[in-house]
Design an enzyme around this catalytic site. Sequence first.
Site, short mmCIF file in Angstrom:
data_model
loop_
_atom_site.label_atom_id
_atom_site.label_comp_id
_atom_site.label_asym_id
_atom_site.label_seq_id
_atom_site.Cartn_x
_atom_site.Cartn_y
_atom_site.Cartn_z
N GLY B 148 -2.24 -0.68 0.16
CA GLY B 148 -2.12 0.57 0.91
C GLY B 148 -3.32 1.45 0.66
O GLY B 148 -4.06 1.27 -0.31
N CYS B 149 -3.54 2.39 1.56
CA CYS B 149 -4.73 3.23 1.43
C CYS B 149 -4.66 4.11 0.18
O CYS B 149 -5.62 4.20 -0.57
CB CYS B 149 -4.92 4.08 2.68
SG CYS B 149 -3.51 5.09 3.15
#
Lengths: 335, 335, 335, 335
Positions: B148-149
């Site tokens: 995930g970012c």
Amino acid sequence: MADARRVLVVGGSGYAGALAARLIDRHPAFALSGVTSRSDAGRTLNELYPHHRVDAVLRELDIDRDGGVDAAIVAYPHGAAAPVVAALRARGARVVDLSADFRLRDRDIYERWYGTHGAPELFGDAVYGLPEVYGEQVAAADLVANPGCYPTATLLGLAPLARSGTVTDVVVDAKSGVSGAGRAPSQKTHFVAIDENVVPYGVGAHRHMPEIDQELAALGSPVTTTFAAHLMPLDQGELVSCYVTTSEPWSQERVDDAYGRWAQNRPFVEVVASPPGVRDVRDSNVCAICARADARTGKVLVFAAIDNLWKGAASQAVQNLNLMFGLPETAGIEP
Amino acid sequence: MADARRVLVVGGSGYAGALAARLIDRHPAFALSGVTSRSDAGRTLNELYPHHRVDAVLRELDIDRDGGVDAAIVAYPHGAAAPVVAALRARGARVVDLSADFRLRDRDIYERWYGTHGAPELFGDAVYGLPEVYGEQVAAADLVANPGCYPTATLLGLAPLARSGTVTDVVVDAKSGVSGAGRAPSQKTHFVAIDENVVPYGVGAHRHMPEIDQELAALGSPVTTTFAAHLMPLDQGELVSCYVTTSEPWSQERVDDAYGRWAQNRPFVEVVASPPGVRDVRDSNVCAICARADARTGKVLVFAAIDNLWKGAASQAVQNLNLMFGLPETAGIEP
Amino acid sequence: MADARRVLVVGGSGYAGALAARLIDRHPAFALSGVTSRSDAGRTLNELYPHHRVDAVLRELDIDRDGGVDAAIVAYPHGAAAPVVAALRARGARVVDLSADFRLRDRDIYERWYGTHGAPELFGDAVYGLPEVYGEQVAAADLVANPGCYPTATLLGLAPLARSGTVTDVVVDAKSGVSGAGRAPSQKTHFVAIDENVVPYGVGAHRHMPEIDQELAALGSPVTTTFAAHLMPLDQGELVSCYVTTSEPWSQERVDDAYGRWAQNRPFVEVVASPPGVRDVRDSNVCAICARADARTGKVLVFAAIDNLWKGAASQAVQNLNLMFGLPETAGIEP
Amino acid sequence: MADARRVLVVGGSGYAGALAARLIDRHPAFALSGVTSRSDAGRTLNELYPHHRVDAVLRELDIDRDGGVDAAIVAYPHGAAAPVVAALRARGARVVDLSADFRLRDRDIYERWYGTHGAPELFGDAVYGLPEVYGEQVAAADLVANPGCYPTATLLGLAPLARSGTVTDVVVDAKSGVSGAGRAPSQKTHFVAIDENVVPYGVGAHRHMPEIDQELAALGSPVTTTFAAHLMPLDQGELVSCYVTTSEPWSQERVDDAYGRWAQNRPFVEVVASPPGVRDVRDSNVCAICARADARTGKVLVFAAIDNLWKGAASQAVQNLNLMFGLPETAGIEP
């Protein structure tokens, strides 16, 4: 308004001073006696701030001519403010000072962060002008130190926790619009530097930290706050995200109860169910607050949003003036 | 490029998938075999993303026709991704999956946060695709779960501390541009809702939290992270401000030493002296990091900036593919 | 305010209707009798627009219950507005309609641009609600068609020229903030589509064109206007840049004289020396205008700025209501 | 790249010069020999422009040390550029000059708009560096005057019309991002002045006007262009909206045919069906153009979008250098 109180704005070319001039100019019980400026004397406020629509020529401060007023809002940088405040007080004007010069009660701490003080004899006279906490003292004061914008949002957001004496650690991640950096052009405030960007600044060294620590202690929770500010691509608006460790667990019920009571009879405190956006309080004196007990970590998370130029500066100054003159707290700055 | 590896992009109408298609299209060792879309089949990528200048018609995924490729980047939402990943793996394609479906190693935790899993038989096969930590495993993997970012920025920022085993508490205040919220129109992503605003979201309940906790523990510091995300008025860019409590004091020297070593041989890790702005890494695979020992509070403050669509999604997928095919880590995504 | 006029806002979930509700709610001589919504009935205005701070629950319009008011502001899309306006008029309420349904005086032209009309029997009754031109007629009217935002700015900017009968050609390059596109989410109003962008739209086919032509002719200069609109990365604000060819030369002196007279006794017309920015009129009912005789080309260039939601919609509706009820034109919307 | 051509960038602390340095640094056939700066010598480019990731120390120009290069891109303001260009030419370097000093072919006109010229002896030697029009001359030139950003977009947009000799009147409404105003901080470029604003400037007096007129005449249509520029709240990007009157009617078919031919063999000209947004060409050397015959008014409307720093400055300079050295026109700046 033959009997309106005459109010001078000192330092009207900056964002906060100009807005203060507008709020006084439209106020039902105050009259704007003049607006001074060191850098732009001779120009009109309309030239600098057309959207404020205040018909006033900026002039150099002449304390003999300008000082005979009922009150003054001083919007000078720290250091420059103190002597002007002293001169105005000497002529009997009540003063709300927007600078940091009279916020700290400990002169040593002041001088560590800001350098030599320009009017130490007044140092103990000032009341810290957060009306939601010090309303009675403000009403009796002749000199009010308007809080910094970050302390305003942080303290309004944390007061219910801090007063319980259970706060042991506080992290404040503060986010501000660019007007908080002032009107002077610089590489940092150039549109191209801000646009599509978010930049931390004042990490571990922001002058609002000792002010926050002083007041959290006064509320009952002496802590050393961890603080970082961030500049965001917007004009007005400030959000503080506070991560609070407590000495005993706070349930959401306890949180809701404490914040519900905190909002009572405080017309500018809005406790909201979802974390507020800064747009919700733009161009208003309101502080919107959401507090959440985080069951996963045991921390309490508090989000408080203000308009840095309004509640963080100019409209809070008017709120203080209202109290100092026995007016309704909301006069001229109704939510 | 007769011998270029053929790469399919599944889900190319979203921001991350479209960018992945562009990066593959321009890549020196990959060829774009096709781009699929569930919502926009029949339209061209140029219609949706003129600035990417990729000449491709979006088509419905036909696994029989499309599956015979060397590799695929899957850019579907969690839940929808797993069965497609399974079908592609069954045909022998190596896969980098941008969804959350294969990031968590504990199926119970996955199902608590995301619901039933669509391809549990693959659950244990995936490598967590943070190349700076798991580079060797990625090089040997056929299925990589792109992080995930927020975990990407947080873990790259905290790895040097977490590996020391001294981290006892972490607060992550995350700030993201709007592209992180996806392309689907909604009230929340309407320009008027975002402009001049900053809004917290996912407070205490963001799905990236278990991912961060899993990896901090894997690095050596099991903690329960406090996390809040904020949506900001910008397009691409993400900053995590991390407030770390440690079991023993870290001097600035120790911090500098640890982060200096962390950046060595990691071409996309940039350790910088001042807290980075997200503009500094826009349109790049770089993560810029600044770490500060805060003498006042004893905490370590870490600021890490990435482009959420690049290092936080599409270019990190390419970095993983590079490793999976024995190419230079930086091929096609040079800093 | 026992004797305040009761005003209903129909269609309060859109930007213009919600602002109209706020302006009525704060108005010294009007009382907000209710706010209706087709899409958001049951929700509160505070939920949708926290910054307006109007304590009202949106409800479905029930003409029998809601229609017995002194006046209504109708903020429905064209087509949907006409029957509601008719029903309100039938119950005796004075109406200001924000849609296009009653702006055009020629039914053929209406139907060419908008389709079948929903209340043709009222077609001739409406007054075009540009108070600076039709103030007397508005004061006597029961049904006022509030002008479109682009016609408002264009006509206020061009009236002094058009009334001379010397205008032979007009190019209007219009630039609008995104609130002008309405609250419904779409790809076009997604933050990521607008941010860092400027996009022309409605080129040669914008529905505001026949309205502009109708009124320029009524002022004395029948022309076919060339018009292109552009969507800009800002929230509220609209600028029209008008390039006017005249049948005889206009000197700067003649321009200044004509515009000086135009601003007289029109409290919301501000003639300014430098081309105005839209920020100068934000959140106000003011139209700021700068007109320049261009000696090089013989054309006259006119720049007019308004806030599209205020003077371009909601506050102009209040201005019209003020006139319709014999109140000072500026009541509740002072510059 | 032992045989790469050595290219000096003079004036690398401004936006255009810094980008030129980056493009040369990454170019397959050029090597960056140095970057000079008058204001920031001693600082690194990475300090000023971290996102460019060019490892170079800015230095004062020393013509003896720096002048022995194959080519130079000069990014000085007009007036300051000419003598430096002359000195570089005297040492045999081929030069692309980004200033206005060599764009105008008529010295009288130059001096009327810009004042005394600093190197009149070179005045006639320069080729106007719009490669889509003057490609052959550029290929043979030693001194190329890179066009202004507005002329670039305007001329690429209007060339097919102008070459027909039928253009009789042109209105150019130009809209630019703030990087076009340069890096020097000022009240005009302060974030707070630009944000939520659109402001006209240079009305009837912009220095790009004589340049546009010169080149429209050279193409076959001598006219006096009406021009107004507008500053918009975005960083990079420029749109010109052109309203063209012709001596004979142009059908949409004729328009499409002329523009279709115009795009042929011009890799950076993109003719598009809908008016382009500036995002479509961000960070590229592309000019996107849409032309519409407006049946209502008989005019032709042309919308042309470029990135003001790329095609409007730095990447067009590289395009010119490519031609001057016999390289593919797109080398290092592929669309």
